[in-house]
Scaffold this motif. Structure first.
Motif, PDB file in Angstrom:
ATOM      1  N   UNK A   1       0.846  -1.185   0.000  1.00  0.00           N
ATOM      2  CA  UNK A   1       0.000   0.000   0.000  1.00  0.00           C
ATOM      3  C   UNK A   1       0.886   1.241   0.000  1.00  0.00           C
ATOM      4  N   UNK A   2       0.386   2.294  -0.633  1.00  0.00           N
ATOM      5  CA  UNK A   2       1.086   3.584  -0.589  1.00  0.00           C
ATOM      6  C   UNK A   2       0.100   4.643  -0.094  1.00  0.00           C
ATOM      7  N   UNK A   3       0.613   5.533   0.722  1.00  0.00           N
ATOM      8  CA  UNK A   3      -0.192   6.654   1.190  1.00  0.00           C
ATOM      9  C   UNK A   3       0.730   7.861   1.307  1.00  0.00           C
TER      10      UNK A   3
ATOM     11  N   UNK B   1      13.781  -0.852   6.958  1.00  0.00           N
ATOM     12  CA  UNK B   1      13.907  -1.287   5.558  1.00  0.00           C
ATOM     13  C   UNK B   1      14.036  -0.073   4.656  1.00  0.00           C
ATOM     14  N   UNK B   2      14.881  -0.193   3.627  1.00  0.00           N
ATOM     15  CA  UNK B   2      14.993   0.854   2.609  1.00  0.00           C
ATOM     16  C   UNK B   2      14.979   0.213   1.238  1.00  0.00           C
ATOM     17  N   UNK B   3      14.594   0.983   0.252  1.00  0.00           N
ATOM     18  CA  UNK B   3      14.632   0.510  -1.124  1.00  0.00           C
ATOM     19  C   UNK B   3      16.106   0.372  -1.498  1.00  0.00           C
TER      20      UNK B   3
ATOM     21  N   UNK C   1       8.043   6.926  -5.929  1.00  0.00           N
ATOM     22  CA  UNK C   1       7.764   6.265  -7.202  1.00  0.00           C
ATOM     23  C   UNK C   1       7.266   4.842  -7.100  1.00  0.00           C
ATOM     24  N   UNK C   2       7.073   4.308  -5.930  1.00  0.00           N
ATOM     25  CA  UNK C   2       6.592   2.938  -5.789  1.00  0.00           C
ATOM     26  C   UNK C   2       5.075   2.882  -5.934  1.00  0.00           C
ATOM     27  N   UNK C   3       4.602   1.802  -6.536  1.00  0.00           N
ATOM     28  CA  UNK C   3       3.172   1.605  -6.764  1.00  0.00           C
ATOM     29  C   UNK C   3       2.729   0.288  -6.122  1.00  0.00           C
TER      30      UNK C   3
ATOM     31  N   UNK D   1       4.790   4.021   2.865  1.00  0.00           N
ATOM     32  CA  UNK D   1       4.610   2.995   1.849  1.00  0.00           C
ATOM     33  C   UNK D   1       4.873   1.656   2.519  1.00  0.00           C
ATOM     34  N   UNK D   2       3.873   0.801   2.525  1.00  0.00           N
ATOM     35  CA  UNK D   2       3.957  -0.487   3.210  1.00  0.00           C
ATOM     36  C   UNK D   2       4.441  -1.550   2.232  1.00  0.00           C
ATOM     37  N   UNK D   3       5.436  -2.331   2.681  1.00  0.00           N
ATOM     38  CA  UNK D   3       5.947  -3.438   1.872  1.00  0.00           C
ATOM     39  C   UNK D   3       5.885  -4.723   2.688  1.00  0.00           C
ATOM     40  N   UNK D   4       5.913  -5.840   1.955  1.00  0.00           N
ATOM     41  CA  UNK D   4       5.934  -7.153   2.600  1.00  0.00           C
ATOM     42  C   UNK D   4       7.091  -7.939   1.976  1.00  0.00           C
ATOM     43  N   UNK D   5       7.937  -8.520   2.815  1.00  0.00           N
ATOM     44  CA  UNK D   5       9.051  -9.303   2.297  1.00  0.00           C
ATOM     45  C   UNK D   5       9.333 -10.472   3.229  1.00  0.00           C
TER      46      UNK D   5
END
Length: 163
Positions: free
Chosen positions: A79-81, A127-129, A108-110, A85-89
């Motif tokens: 999800x992005x707000x 966590x970072x991109x 820029x993440x979708x 920006x929420x990620x799952x890994x």
């Protein structure tokens, strides 16, 4: 009662009193009000500047922490707000993480996008991109600092100007 006369200049000797009737009200001279207002504007500008400088410092600390015990994974953007920006890994041990504070440098993440991430293996919530660093925080902070001083410095100078 006819003998009790009020002096013609009696109003000149009366002082203003506050609403409680405790005593005379002291009014600040206009120059002092302007000086206090000018100092207040300067203090606000300095506080904003100090807080803005803390942002990249915190980002560099987070990057150093990730680099000390780096783990890598492919994450799905959940999800992005505006605020995160929420990620799952998944980690190599098979544990699935969804960091509560989201990912660092998410521009820029979708949603549903797969992205490589780097995380602190001691604390997978950090966590970072992959490939993005604290350098990305410098431009927005510089813009904030410039905007703050472009607006507040003229206000300060205007208030300090002598009449």
């Amino acid at each position: 009662m006819a003998g009790e006369a009020v002096a013609p200049n009696a109003a000149d000797s009366v002082t203003e009193s506050d609403t409680r009737g405790d005593g005379p009200v002291t009014r600040w001279p206009r120059s002092r009000v302007r000086r206090v207002a000018a100092r207040s504007v300067l203090v606000v500008a300095l506080l904003i500047s100090a807080m803005a400088v803390c942002i990249p410092v915190a980002c560099f600390i987070d990057d150093r922490t990730v680099d000390e015990a780096r783990g890598e994974a492919v994450a799905e953007v959940v999800d992005t707000s505006l605020t995160r920006t929420v990620v799952r890994f998944s980690t190599p041990e098979g544990r699935v993480y969804i960091p509560p504070n989201g990912v660092l440098y998410p521009e820029g993440l979708q949603p549903k996008q797969l992205v490589r991430v780097e995380y602190d293996s001691r604390n997978p919530d950090l966590v970072r991109v992959a490939g993005r660093t604290a350098v990305l925080s410098l431009l927005p902070v510089a813009g904030l600092l410039a905007g703050t001083w472009v607006v507040l410095l003229p206000v300060y100078l205007l208030l300090r100007r002598r009449r």
